[in-house]
Design an enzyme around this catalytic site. Structure first.
Site, PDB file in Angstrom:
ATOM      1  N   ASP A  84       0.847  -1.191   0.000  1.00 33.63           N
ATOM      2  CA  ASP A  84       0.000   0.000   0.000  1.00 33.63           C
ATOM      3  C   ASP A  84       0.881   1.238   0.000  1.00 33.63           C
ATOM      4  O   ASP A  84       1.921   1.282   0.659  1.00 33.63           O
ATOM      5  CB  ASP A  84      -0.913   0.022   1.234  1.00 33.63           C
ATOM      6  CG  ASP A  84      -1.746  -1.241   1.341  1.00 33.63           C
ATOM      7  OD1 ASP A  84      -2.257  -1.685   0.293  1.00 33.63           O
ATOM      8  OD2 ASP A  84      -1.868  -1.783   2.458  1.00 33.63           O
ATOM      9  N   ASP A  90       1.788  -4.996   6.486  1.00 39.79           N
ATOM     10  CA  ASP A  90       1.438  -5.867   7.619  1.00 39.79           C
ATOM     11  C   ASP A  90       1.787  -7.290   7.192  1.00 39.79           C
ATOM     12  O   ASP A  90       0.954  -8.022   6.660  1.00 39.79           O
ATOM     13  CB  ASP A  90      -0.049  -5.751   7.955  1.00 39.79           C
ATOM     14  CG  ASP A  90      -0.434  -4.319   8.307  1.00 39.79           C
ATOM     15  OD1 ASP A  90       0.413  -3.613   8.872  1.00 39.79           O
ATOM     16  OD2 ASP A  90      -1.575  -3.915   8.000  1.00 39.79           O
ATOM     17  N   ASP A 148      -2.987  -9.143   0.277  1.00 40.66           N
ATOM     18  CA  ASP A 148      -2.166  -8.939  -0.919  1.00 40.66           C
ATOM     19  C   ASP A 148      -1.048  -9.976  -0.954  1.00 40.66           C
ATOM     20  O   ASP A 148      -0.294 -10.128   0.013  1.00 40.66           O
ATOM     21  CB  ASP A 148      -1.557  -7.534  -0.922  1.00 40.66           C
ATOM     22  CG  ASP A 148      -2.610  -6.451  -1.040  1.00 40.66           C
ATOM     23  OD1 ASP A 148      -3.526  -6.622  -1.859  1.00 40.66           O
ATOM     24  OD2 ASP A 148      -2.516  -5.447  -0.307  1.00 40.66           O
ATOM     25  N   SER A 412     -10.590 -35.237 -33.176  1.00 41.11           N
ATOM     26  CA  SER A 412     -11.680 -34.393 -33.646  1.00 41.11           C
ATOM     27  C   SER A 412     -12.637 -35.179 -34.549  1.00 41.11           C
ATOM     28  O   SER A 412     -13.053 -36.278 -34.204  1.00 41.11           O
ATOM     29  CB  SER A 412     -11.108 -33.160 -34.358  1.00 41.11           C
ATOM     30  OG  SER A 412     -12.085 -32.162 -34.506  1.00 41.11           O
ATOM     31  N   ASP A 700      -9.785 -30.751 -27.382  1.00 42.55           N
ATOM     32  CA  ASP A 700      -9.501 -31.190 -28.746  1.00 42.55           C
ATOM     33  C   ASP A 700      -8.050 -30.867 -29.099  1.00 42.55           C
ATOM     34  O   ASP A 700      -7.605 -29.725 -28.997  1.00 42.55           O
ATOM     35  CB  ASP A 700     -10.454 -30.469 -29.707  1.00 42.55           C
ATOM     36  CG  ASP A 700     -10.435 -31.057 -31.105  1.00 42.55           C
ATOM     37  OD1 ASP A 700      -9.392 -31.595 -31.511  1.00 42.55           O
ATOM     38  OD2 ASP A 700     -11.460 -30.963 -31.799  1.00 42.55           O
TER      39      ASP A 700
END
Length: 868
Positions: A84, A90, A148, A412, A700
Site C-alpha cells: 500500500d 502488515d 495482498d 476431432s 480437442d
C-alpha cells in the site's frame, strides 16, 4: 539394470542406492548442488541415514524408503516491499508443502514494519523419494479486502543436507536489498520406512483406510440423534456425515461393515476432527444451545487393526479402526505397452505379414521380426475429416493395404468415422461402401430436429442421469449427445471398451484417439499434455500412468480405485474428442494472430531464478536433480483480471483425475521418458503439474497441433511407416510442419520437413524419410487437395466434357461447402469429397508400395545389425 551408490553427498543421497537409467542431455538442465549466496550449513553430528531399497524407474516397482522430519524456522525479512502506498506492510509468511500436507501454515502478522522478525518454527514429515518443493509466500494482511500476495519463493528441499542445519537468505530484490531469512533442519523420523510404488516419474505412497463408526451413549429416539460431522485432513473423502447408532461396537460387528471410510496417506500426519453437536438446555421460558469446539485426534498413533474409541461430548463415542490398503495399484505405472496391446500386436503381425506378402508379391514369408509396424494417422476437421476419411479408407481397402496397418490414430472429426466403424468387429474385412452410404444418409439429413423441445428434454434427462452417476456434466456432454443424434438414428449403447471385440483376433488395426490435457486458467502455450485413449487403456504417456478404459471417469486416490463410476457411452467420448467449444480467448487469439506474445507475456506472472554460485565450495555437491530456487511475483490486479478472462474455458471437459494423490519422484526431470514429452513452462514446477489437480481438463488436440502423431512416436510403439491423412482447413502442410518442429525440439526421431508451404503447389502425395536417422519413421503425406482429380475420374481414366463438373471440388474457397463449422452436406457434396479422397489414394499406389518396400527393407536391415 545396474545400481550405483551416489558418492560424497551428505544430503538425502548418502548411502542411498539409485537405479542407473538412460538420461537425456538437455540444455538448461537443473542438476547439480547449488546454494544461494547466503546459504550456510551446520553439522549436527548425528548417526547415518538408513539405506533405501532400490526401485527401478522404468517399471512399476516397490521399495521401502524412510520419511524425514523437516523443521522450517522463518526468522526475519528485511526491507519488505510496500503493498500500500500509504502504510508499511502488515507482513506474514505462508508455508505450503503439498507433498506433506495440503494445509497452508502461516506466521503471525507483524504490522507496519519494514523489517519483521518472526522466529517461528513449523514441522513437516516428508518422504525423501518425492520431489518436495516448499512454497514460502510473503503476504500483506488486509482487514477489509483480501490479503495482498507480494511474492512466492519456491525452494527445492533436495538441497538440504541430512542432519545439518541449512541457513538461507533469499535475495528477493537485490536492488532494494529485500531479503527473507529461513533456517531448515532435516532429521530422522520415528516412523518406519514407507512402502512406495514408482515408475521413476510418479510415486504412490502407502495408504490406509480409516473406518469410523459413531455410537450414542444415551438411549434416544433415532430421529432425535444428530449426524456427526467427521473430517480427516489429507484424506480423499475429507468430510463425511456419520449417523450414530445405539448398538455396541466391536471390530467384528456389523457396525464396521457400514462404517464411513476415509482413505488417507499413512505418513501424512493426518488427524481426525469431529464437530461436537450443540447441546440444548432450558431454564423456565428460556431455551439456549451451547456449541463446543471440534475434537481432534492424530492418527499416527493408531496401529493397523487397532480400534480406538474417541469420546465426542457427553452423548457420543467415535470408534475408529485403521487398515492398510492393498499395495497393488489400479493405475498402471509404467511406460511399456499394456499386456493386452502386446498380445494384439502379436496377432496382428500374422495378418500384416500375410497382407504384405500379397501386396508386395514377396517370394518368402516375413519373419516375425521383419514385419514393419504401419500406422494410419488422421487429423481433425469436423464433418470434412469424417467424410474424407471414409474415402481414404476405401481407397486403402481397394489396394489391400488396410490389412497392412496395425494402428489408426485420430482426433476431432476423424474420431467420428473411427468410432462408427468399430461398432462392427469385422469392419475392415467388409466392403466399406455400405458404411459410407449410411454415413451419407446422416450427413445429408436435416439436423434441426435435434434441437426440438422434445429432443432437448431427452438430452436434459440424459445429462441429469449422468450427473447422478458422478460425472461433472459440461457443455461438451451436450455436444456429444448432439453428435449422436446427428450421425445416428437411435441411442448408441456402445462404449470405448466394447471396441476390444474388434481386436480380439487382430482382425482390425488398433484405434487410438488423442486429446490434450490442459488447465482451465492457463494458456495452451504454457501447459498441455498428450492424453491417449484406446479400447484397452487411457492415460498420459508423459507420466507413464494408464488405467483400463472402462475405469475412465471413476475416482482414484494414490493410484487406487476408490469409487467406480459407470463407463461413459461412446457419444460422450465423441463430444470430448471433438470439443470445439473448449478454447479460451487467449488460445483463440494465438491461433488467429502472429502477435500473441504481447498478450501472453503481459498477463503472465513474473518468474525469476535467484540462486547464485555457492560461497562454501567445501560443501560437496549432490547428484540429485535440483530445481533452481525461484521467486514468483504475481501480476497486477489489472493483468490478473485480464488473464482470468482470457484463459477461462467455459466448456472444457472435466473428468476425475486418476493421478490424484500421486506425487512426483525426486528425479522425475531426469527420467528420459518424462523428458521426451517435457515441453511446457510448468514442467519445472512440480506443485502445479497434473498429479496435483482434482480434475483433468481435456481438449480437442487440434487447438495445439492438428495431428495425432504422438501415440505413434512413443518408443514402445516405434512406427516404421505412418500414412498421414490430412483434413485440416487452411495450410495443408501446417500440421506436418508443426510436428517436425516439435520433434526437433523434443529430440524425437522424425523426417525433415522439405515441402512447399503454399497449397497451390502441393502434390497429392509425398514420401518422406530420413536415412541418417534409423529410428525415424517413414511418412507418406496425403494433403487434402484437388489436383489431377479435376481431369481424371479414376487413375488413368480421363473425364469426358460432361464429367468435368464432377471434378470441381471447392475445398478451401470462401464459399466452400466443406467449412469446419458445417455439419450438413448435400448428397453431391458428400460424394465428391469421398471420391476425391479415394482417388488420391488409388492414384498414388506406386508411392504407397514404395513406402511399404522401404519399411520392410529397413526392418530387415535393422534385424541384420542386431547381434544374434
Amino acid at each position: 539394470m545396474s545400481l550405483q551408490a551416489s558418492e560424497g553427498c551428505p544430503g538425502l543421497g548418502t548411502n542411498v542406492f539409485v537405479p542407473q537409467s538412460p538420461q537425456t542431455d538437455e540444455e538448461g538442465s537443473r542438476s547439480g548442488r547449488s546454494f544461494s549466496e547466503f546459504e550456510d550449513t551446520q553439522d549436527l553430528d548425528t548417526p547415518g541415514l538408513p539405506p533405501f531399497c532400490p526401485m527401478a524407474p522404468w517399471g512399476s516397482e516397490e521399495g521401502l524408503s524412510p520419511c524425514h522430519l523437516l523443521t522450517v524456522r522463518v526468522i526475519r525479512m528485511k526491507n519488505v516491499r510496500q503493498a500500500d502506498m500509504l502504510s508499511q506492510t502488515d507482513c506474514f509468511v505462508s508455508l505450503w508443502l503439498p507433498t506433506a500436507s495440503q494445509k497452508k501454515l502461516r506466521t503471525r502478522t507483524i504490522s507496519n514494519c519494514p523489517n519483521p522478525e518472526w522466529n517461528e518454527s513449523f514441522n513437516f514429515q516428508i518422504q525423501s523419494r518425492v520431489k518436495n518443493v516448499l512454497e514460502l509466500s510473503v503476504c500483506d494482511e488486509d482487514t477489509v479486502t483480501p490479503d495482498d500476495h507480494l511474492l512466492t519463493v519456491l525452494y527445492d528441499l533436495t538441497k538440504l543436507c541430512f542432519r545439518k542445519k541449512t541457513h538461507v537468505k533469499f535475495p528477493l530484490n537485490p536492488q532494494g536489498m529485500e531479503e527473507l531469512e529461513v533456517e531448515f533442519l532435516l532429521e530422522e523420523s520415528p516412523s518406519p520406512p514407507e512402502t512406495l510404488v514408482t515408475n521413476g516419474v510418479l510415486v504412490s505412497r502407502q495408504v490406509s483406510c480409516l473406518e469410523v463408526h459413531a455410537q450414542s451413549r444415551r438411549r434416544r429416539k433415532r430421529e432425535k440423534m444428530k449426524d456427526l460431522l467427521v473430517m480427516v485432513n489429507e484424506s480423499f473423502e475429507n468430510t463425511q456425515r456419520v449417523r450414530p447408532c445405539l448398538e455396541p461396537c466391536c471390530p467384528t460387528s456389523a457396525c464396521f461393515q457400514t462404517a464411513a471410510c476415509f482413505h488417507y496417506p499413512k505418513y501424512f500426519q493426518s488427524q481426525v476432527h469431529v464437530e461436537v453437536p450443540k447441546s440444548h438446555w432450558s431454564c423456565g421460558l428460556c431455551c439456549r444451545s451451547r456449541k463446543k469446539g471440534p475434537i481432534s485426534q492424530p492418527l499416527d498413533c493408531l496401529s493397523d487393526g487397532q480400534v480406538m474409541t474417541l469420546p465426542v461430548g457427553e452423548s457420543y463415542e467415535l470408534h475408529m479402526k485403521s487398515t492398510p490398503c492393498p499395495e497393488t495399484l489400479d493405475v498402471r505405472l509404467g511406460f511399456s505397452l499394456c499386456p493386452a496391446e502386446l498380445e494384439f500386436l502379436q496377432k496382428r503381425k500374422v495378418v500384416v505379414a500375410k497382407a504384405l506378402k500379397q501386396v508386395l508379391q514377396l517370394e518368402e514369408d516375413l519373419q516375425e521380426d521383419e514385419v514393419p509396424l504401419i500406422a494410419i494417422m488422421a487429423t481433425g476437421g469436423g464433418t470434412r475429416s469424417m467424410t474424407s476419411m471414409y474415402g481414404h479408407l476405401l481407397g486403402l481397402q481397394k489396394l489391400n493395404l488396410l490389412d497392412c496397418a496395425s494402428y489408426i490414430t485420430g482426433l476431432s472429426g476423424a474420431t467420428w468415422t473411427m468410432a462408427t466403424l468399430y461398432r462392427d468387429p469385422d469392419w475392415s474385412s467388409k466392403n466399406l461402401e455400405p458404411a459410407i452410404f449410411e454415413a451419407r444418409r446422416h450427413v445429408v439429413k436435416d439436423k434441426l430436429p435435434s434441437l426440438f423441445p422434445d429432443q432437448l428434454r431427452k438430452f436434459q434427462e440424459e445429462l441429469r442421469q449422468r450427473s447422478q452417476e458422478g460425472y461433472r456434466v459440461t457443455f461438451t456432454d451436450f455436444w456429444g449427445l448432439l453428435i449422436e443424434t446427428c450421425l445416428g438414428d437411435e441411442r448408441n449403447e456402445c462404449k470405448l471398451s466394447d471396441q476390444r471385440a474388434a481386436l480380439s483376433c487382430g482382425q482390425n488395426p488398433l484405434p487410438i484417439y488423442l486429446t490434450i490435457n490442459v488447465k482451465d486458467d492457463v494458456s495452451n502455450q504454457d501447459f498441455r499434455e498428450w492424453f491417449e485413449f484406446s479400447p484397452y487403456e487411457v492415460g498420459l504417456q508423459k507420466y507413464g500412468a494408464f488405467i483400463p478404459s472402462e475405469l475412465f471417469g471413476s475416482e482414484f486416490f494414490m493410484g487406487r480405485l476408490v469409487k467406480r463410476i459407470p463407463e461413459s457411452r461412446i457419444c460422450y467420448m465423441l463430444g470430448l474428442w471433438s470439443s470445439i467449444f473448449s478454447l479460451n480467448l487467449l488460445d483463440a487469439w494465438n491461433l488467429s494472430h502472429t502477435s500473441e506474445e504481447f498478450f501472453h507475456r503481459w498477463t503472465r506472472e513474473k518468474v525469476q531464478d535467484i540462486e547464485d554460485e555457492p560461497i562454501l565450495p567445501e560443501i560437496p555437491k549432490c547428484d540429485a536433480n535440483i530445481l533452481e530456487t525461484t521467486v514468483v511475483i504475481p501480476g497486477s490486479w489489472l493483468s490478473n483480471s485480464f488473464r482470468e478472462i482470457l484463459t477461462h474455458r467455459s466448456f472444457v471437459s472435466e473428468f476425475h483425475n486418476f493421478l490424484s494423490g500421486l506425487q512426483l519422484h525426486t528425479n522425475y526431470l531426469q527420467n528420459g521418458q518424462f523428458s521426451r514429452w517435457k515441453d511446457t513452462v510448468l514442467d519445472g514446477f512440480p506443485n502445479q503439474l497434473t498429479e496435483s489437480a482434482n480434475h483433468l481438463c481435456l481438449l480437442d488436440t487440434a487447438f495445439f497441433v492438428n495431428s495425432s502423431y504422438p501415440p505413434l512416436l512413443r518408443p514402445e510403439r516405434k512406427a516404421d511407416l505412418i500414412i498421414h491423412l490430412n483434413y485440416c482447413a487452411g495450410s495443408q502442410t501446417k500440421p506436418l510442419k508443426q510436428t517436425c518442429e516439435y520433434c526437433t525440439v523434443q529430440n524425437i526421431p522424425f523426417p525433415k520437413y522439405e515441402l512447399p508451404d503454399e497449397n497451390e503447389n502441393l502434390k497429392e502425395c509425398y514420401l518422406m524419410e530420413n536415412p541418417q536417422e534409423p529410428d525415424a519413421p517413414i511418412v507418406t503425406f496425403f494433403p487434402l487437395i484437388n489436383d489431377t482429380f479435376r481431369k481424371y475420374k479414376a487413375p488413368g481414366v480421363e473425364r469426358s466434357p460432361e464429367e468435368l463438373e464432377q471434378g470441381q471440388v471447392d475445398i478451401y474457397g470462401p464459399k466452400t461447402p466443406y467449412a469446419t463449422k458445417e455439419l450438413t452436406y448435400t448428397e453431391a457434396t458428400f460424394d465428391k469429397l469421398v471420391k476425391l479422397s479415394e482417388y488420391n489414394i488409388l492414384n498414388n499406389k506406386d508411392t504407397l508400395l514404395q513406402a511399404l518396400r522401404l519399411a520392410v527393407e529397413k526392418k530387415k536391415r535393422l534385424k541384420g545389425q542386431c547381434p544374434s
